[in-house]
Design a protein around this motif. Structure first.
Motif, PDB file in Angstrom:
ATOM      1  N   GLN A   1       0.648  -6.384   3.273  1.00  0.00           N
ATOM      2  CA  GLN A   1       1.221  -5.418   4.214  1.00  0.00           C
ATOM      3  C   GLN A   1       2.681  -5.748   4.527  1.00  0.00           C
ATOM      4  OE1 GLN A   1      -1.900  -5.619   7.248  1.00  0.00           O
ATOM      5  NE2 GLN A   1      -2.407  -3.472   6.802  1.00  0.00           N
TER       6      GLN A   1
ATOM      7  N   LYS B   1       5.522  -3.157   3.282  1.00  0.00           N
ATOM      8  CA  LYS B   1       6.277  -2.551   4.388  1.00  0.00           C
ATOM      9  C   LYS B   1       7.788  -2.713   4.141  1.00  0.00           C
ATOM     10  CE  LYS B   1       7.309  -4.250   8.655  1.00  0.00           C
ATOM     11  NZ  LYS B   1       7.037  -5.088   9.812  1.00  0.00           N
TER      12      LYS B   1
ATOM     13  N   GLU C   1      -1.992   2.180   1.165  1.00  0.00           N
ATOM     14  CA  GLU C   1      -0.754   2.351   1.948  1.00  0.00           C
ATOM     15  C   GLU C   1       0.445   1.772   1.204  1.00  0.00           C
ATOM     16  OE1 GLU C   1      -1.332   0.605   5.835  1.00  0.00           O
ATOM     17  OE2 GLU C   1      -2.969   2.026   6.202  1.00  0.00           O
TER      18      GLU C   1
ATOM     19  N   ASP D   1      -7.537   0.080   2.031  1.00  0.00           N
ATOM     20  CA  ASP D   1      -6.589   0.874   2.840  1.00  0.00           C
ATOM     21  C   ASP D   1      -5.176   0.296   2.749  1.00  0.00           C
ATOM     22  OD1 ASP D   1      -7.548  -1.399   4.270  1.00  0.00           O
ATOM     23  OD2 ASP D   1      -6.805  -0.539   6.146  1.00  0.00           O
TER      24      ASP D   1
END
Ligand code: SF4
Length: 350
Positions: free
Chosen positions: A133, A137, A161, A157
């Motif tokens: 993440q 990001k 993403e 998930d």
């Protein structure tokens, strides 16, 4: 140190401060950086090169203090020191980082984790989720490699993403689970790895496979079947390399195959100590994978060993060196994929 983690694997905390390390794995078109979520790996593969690296060899005090390890190499597979909170630290590090290394082959990609398995268990998986993440990001390309993609599905998930910034792959050296489990003693079965990757692909997450290393017991038909199975997860690239009989762990690999009753594998591995046998097996496998990959329309990329090139004919040396120089066909991290045909193999017509 704690001993609460099952199966006799001693666990502790890894106090290492370094977060993101530059990596030489760009030579294999994998990444320019690595992040490791732990020190040690509970899969304990017999041929693993990690226990002979400075990461293990130079840190006996830490291993002793955190997990009561007397010999990091001999006890490989029996200890894990986790880096809890790494994702948060990486996130802050990336906020501050102003320069980024992007080589032609590594493309600035971050490999997670190439000195351990980032989904070897739930605790490692939790750290990995936060690392993925943090990287995605910050729009940094992330390559996750695990022998347990089924467990990684718990973070589907986060992978979805991550979109174009993340790919997940697995090493699938052979589809025969008895042979694989003989030398990758605690890792999930190859069918399990493939099933996990298929599931990721079905959900739109890009995958890759590393046929590393293929076994000398595999003939051409076995490799065809193997590649046909791999095609099921529609990988963006299939890396391939034969086994390399050098290094102290090779003896342990042969012995592990014998101890598991896989005598055919043990004998075939043992014979590779003879250089001619190794050269013959390695060049056959590289040729066959190239040829079958072409027939099946798979994006194969060969990793020929530098030493191998020294011992083959001039024509074969040109062919193998072309693979070493060639860009990987993987459509990932803004790579300019090759537009020219694969290198011409001196024995089989391309
Ligand atoms: S999974 Fe990878 S890091 Fe872990 S023991 Fe096997 S080869 Fe080594």
């Amino acid at each position: 140190m704690s001993n609460d983690h099952d199966e006799g694997v001693r666990t502790g905390d890894d106090p290492t401060k370094a977060i993101l390390s530059e990596s030489g794995l760009n030579s294999k078109h994998l990444c320019d950086y690595v992040v490791n979520v732990a020190t040690g790996c509970r899969h304990g593969c017999k041929f693993c090169y990690v226990p002979s690296t400075p990461n293990i060899r130079t840190r006996p005090d830490m291993l002793k203090e955190e997990a009561n390890v007397d010999n990091g190499q001999k006890e490989w597979g029996n200890y894990v020191l986790y880096r809890d909170g790494l994702g948060g630290r990486l996130d802050k590090h990336l906020d501050r980082k102003r320069t980024w290394r992007r080589t032609r082959r590594g493309r600035g990609v971050v490999g997670v984790s190439f000195s351990t398995d980032c989904y070897m268990d739930g605790r490692a998986g939790k750290i990995t989720r936060n690392v993925v993440q943090a990287l995605t990001k910050h729009e940094e390309y992330t390559r996750v490699l695990t022998r347990n993609p089924i467990l990684a599905l718990q973070d589907l998930d986060a992978f979805k993403e991550g979109g174009e910034y993340v790919t997940i792959g697995s090493s699938i050296p052979c589809m025969d689970s008895d042979q694989v489990s003989a030398i990758e003693t605690s890792a999930p079965a190859p069918e399990h790895r493939l099933r996990g990757l298929k599931e990721f692909n079905d959900h739109g997450v890009q995958t890759f496979v590393s046929m590393s290393p293929t076994y000398p017991t595999q003939d051409k038909d076995d490799l065809r079947e193997h590649l046909e199975r791999i095609a099921e997860c529609e990988p963006a690239v299939v890396f391939h390399e034969p086994i390399n009989p050098r290094g102290g762990n090779f003896e342990m690999t042969v012995q592990a195959a014998r101890d598991a009753g896989e005598n055919k594998l043990a004998d075939a591995l043992d014979q590779l100590r003879d250089r001619e046998q190794w050269v013959s097996y390695a060049t056959d496998h590289l040729r066959w994978v190239q040829e079958i990959g072409k027939e099946l329309g798979l994006p194969v990329h060969l990793w020929p060993d530098k030493q191998l090139i020294k011992y083959v004919s001039d024509d074969e040396a040109v062919w193998l060196q072309s693979w070493r120089d060639r860009q990987s066909p993987e459509d990932f991290a803004e790579r300019e994929t090759p537009t020219t045909p694969v290198p011409s193999c001196p024995i089989y017509a391309n």
